[in-house]
Each structure stands twice: as C-alpha cells, then as structure tokens.
Write a protein that holds these residues in place. Structure first.
Motif, PDB file in Angstrom:
ATOM      1  N   UNK A  66       0.820  -1.211   0.000  1.00  0.00           N
ATOM      2  CA  UNK A  66       0.000   0.000   0.000  1.00  0.00           C
ATOM      3  C   UNK A  66       0.850   1.255   0.000  1.00  0.00           C
ATOM      4  N   UNK A  67       2.115   1.118   0.363  1.00  0.00           N
ATOM      5  CA  UNK A  67       3.037   2.251   0.329  1.00  0.00           C
ATOM      6  C   UNK A  67       3.664   2.459  -1.039  1.00  0.00           C
ATOM      7  N   UNK A  68       3.358   1.582  -1.994  1.00  0.00           N
ATOM      8  CA  UNK A  68       3.868   1.725  -3.344  1.00  0.00           C
ATOM      9  C   UNK A  68       5.159   0.981  -3.606  1.00  0.00           C
ATOM     10  N   UNK A  69       5.558   0.112  -2.705  1.00  0.00           N
ATOM     11  CA  UNK A  69       6.793  -0.652  -2.876  1.00  0.00           C
ATOM     12  C   UNK A  69       6.480  -1.938  -3.634  1.00  0.00           C
ATOM     13  N   UNK A  70       7.277  -2.192  -4.653  1.00  0.00           N
ATOM     14  CA  UNK A  70       7.128  -3.400  -5.461  1.00  0.00           C
ATOM     15  C   UNK A  70       8.284  -4.324  -5.121  1.00  0.00           C
ATOM     16  N   UNK A  71       7.963  -5.584  -4.866  1.00  0.00           N
ATOM     17  CA  UNK A  71       9.023  -6.509  -4.523  1.00  0.00           C
ATOM     18  C   UNK A  71       8.582  -7.949  -4.661  1.00  0.00           C
ATOM     19  N   UNK A  84      11.848  -8.694  -0.990  1.00  0.00           N
ATOM     20  CA  UNK A  84      13.095  -8.222  -1.587  1.00  0.00           C
ATOM     21  C   UNK A  84      12.714  -7.116  -2.562  1.00  0.00           C
ATOM     22  N   UNK A  85      13.073  -5.878  -2.224  1.00  0.00           N
ATOM     23  CA  UNK A  85      12.700  -4.733  -3.049  1.00  0.00           C
ATOM     24  C   UNK A  85      13.742  -4.420  -4.111  1.00  0.00           C
ATOM     25  N   UNK A  86      14.782  -5.223  -4.213  1.00  0.00           N
ATOM     26  CA  UNK A  86      15.821  -5.006  -5.215  1.00  0.00           C
ATOM     27  C   UNK A  86      17.028  -4.318  -4.608  1.00  0.00           C
ATOM     28  N   UNK A  87      18.181  -4.565  -5.186  1.00  0.00           N
ATOM     29  CA  UNK A  87      19.412  -3.954  -4.699  1.00  0.00           C
ATOM     30  C   UNK A  87      19.817  -4.462  -3.329  1.00  0.00           C
ATOM     31  N   UNK A  88      19.363  -5.643  -2.972  1.00  0.00           N
ATOM     32  CA  UNK A  88      19.719  -6.217  -1.683  1.00  0.00           C
ATOM     33  C   UNK A  88      18.880  -5.687  -0.526  1.00  0.00           C
ATOM     34  N   UNK A  89      17.858  -4.912  -0.824  1.00  0.00           N
ATOM     35  CA  UNK A  89      17.000  -4.354   0.219  1.00  0.00           C
ATOM     36  C   UNK A  89      15.901  -5.342   0.558  1.00  0.00           C
ATOM     37  N   UNK A  90      15.856  -5.726   1.827  1.00  0.00           N
ATOM     38  CA  UNK A  90      14.826  -6.645   2.286  1.00  0.00           C
ATOM     39  C   UNK A  90      13.953  -5.909   3.296  1.00  0.00           C
ATOM     40  N   UNK A  91      12.653  -5.978   3.092  1.00  0.00           N
ATOM     41  CA  UNK A  91      11.699  -5.290   3.954  1.00  0.00           C
ATOM     42  C   UNK A  91      10.764  -6.293   4.594  1.00  0.00           C
ATOM     43  N   UNK A 102       1.521  -7.849  -8.237  1.00  0.00           N
ATOM     44  CA  UNK A 102       2.110  -6.900  -9.180  1.00  0.00           C
ATOM     45  C   UNK A 102       2.267  -7.580 -10.520  1.00  0.00           C
ATOM     46  N   UNK A 103       1.635  -7.018 -11.500  1.00  0.00           N
ATOM     47  CA  UNK A 103       1.760  -7.520 -12.872  1.00  0.00           C
ATOM     48  C   UNK A 103       2.149  -6.334 -13.730  1.00  0.00           C
ATOM     49  N   UNK A 104       3.325  -6.399 -14.288  1.00  0.00           N
ATOM     50  CA  UNK A 104       3.749  -5.300 -15.139  1.00  0.00           C
ATOM     51  C   UNK A 104       2.869  -5.263 -16.373  1.00  0.00           C
ATOM     52  N   UNK A 105       2.464  -4.062 -16.715  1.00  0.00           N
ATOM     53  CA  UNK A 105       1.635  -3.882 -17.892  1.00  0.00           C
ATOM     54  C   UNK A 105       2.546  -3.864 -19.106  1.00  0.00           C
ATOM     55  N   UNK A 106       2.310  -4.798 -19.994  1.00  0.00           N
ATOM     56  CA  UNK A 106       3.118  -4.860 -21.203  1.00  0.00           C
ATOM     57  C   UNK A 106       2.463  -3.981 -22.254  1.00  0.00           C
TER      58      UNK A 106
END
Length: 116
Positions: A66-71, A84-91, A102-106
């Motif tokens: 809900x905060x807008x973080x994709x992981x 895992x939010x990328x770049x080694x960041x774990x939340x 999360x489904x990326x819109x193609x």
C-alpha cells in the motif's frame, strides 16, 4: 388545537379508510435494499477476495504494498512477509499492507497505420 397538530391530523386518511403502516416505510426499505446491493455487498466481496489473496501468498510472488513498494516475497510468516525490493533491500511488511499482485503492464506494439 395547536396548529401543528391540526396540520398533522388534516393529512391523515379519512375515516373509514385505514392506511397500511408498511406503505409508509416502503421507500425507506427500498433505499436500504439499494444501498446494500450498491455499496455494502461489493465491498464485502472485495474484502473477502483480498483476505483469500493474503492467505495464499507464497515465496516468489511479486507484490505491491500500500506504500507503493514493489518486490518479490522471499519469506512468509503468520502476520508478516519479507519482501526483496531489489538492490539487496529486504523489507519486513505486515500482510495486511500488501495491496495486491504486481503484474507489469506490457505495452502493445504500435501497429503501423494502414496505407491508403
């Protein structure tokens, strides 16, 4: 007699004709039914679907908080998930704060306009 009471009694049914008390409440009943089907039922259905989604979370799912973080989920606990939010960041996030899958819109390839 008080003028307000006189106005009230003048609008009642004439003697000999009894009004059905349910007919007076019929508009309120209809409004309540419409509110149920337009507002409350869809909201309850959506909450039920979200609760089921949260119970089915598993490792490897890509989610949006809900905060807008994709992981990507790397660990699921009872009340929390580790993302895992990328770049080694774990939340570590509460499950209730996961908004959805999360489904990326193609983007569709742009078709060349037909030559006339």
């Amino acid at each position: 007699m008080h003028p307000v009471l006189h106005a009230f009694f003048s609008q009642t049914a004439p003697e000999g004709q009894a009004q059905n008390p349910i007919m007076g409440f019929l508009p309120f009943i209809l409004i309540a039914v419409v509110f149920y089907f337009v507002f409350f039922r869809p909201q309850a259905k959506q909450a039920k679907q979200h609760k089921q989604f949260l119970s089915e979370l598993k490792k490897g799912d890509e989610v949006l908080t809900q905060g807008g973080i994709i992981g990507t989920i790397i660990f699921v606990e009872d009340r929390t998930v580790t993302i895992d939010a990328g770049g080694g960041t774990k939340l570590r996030v509460l499950k209730s704060q996961v908004a959805g899958q999360w489904k990326q819109v193609e983007s569709a390839p742009v078709k060349a306009e037909a030559k006339k």
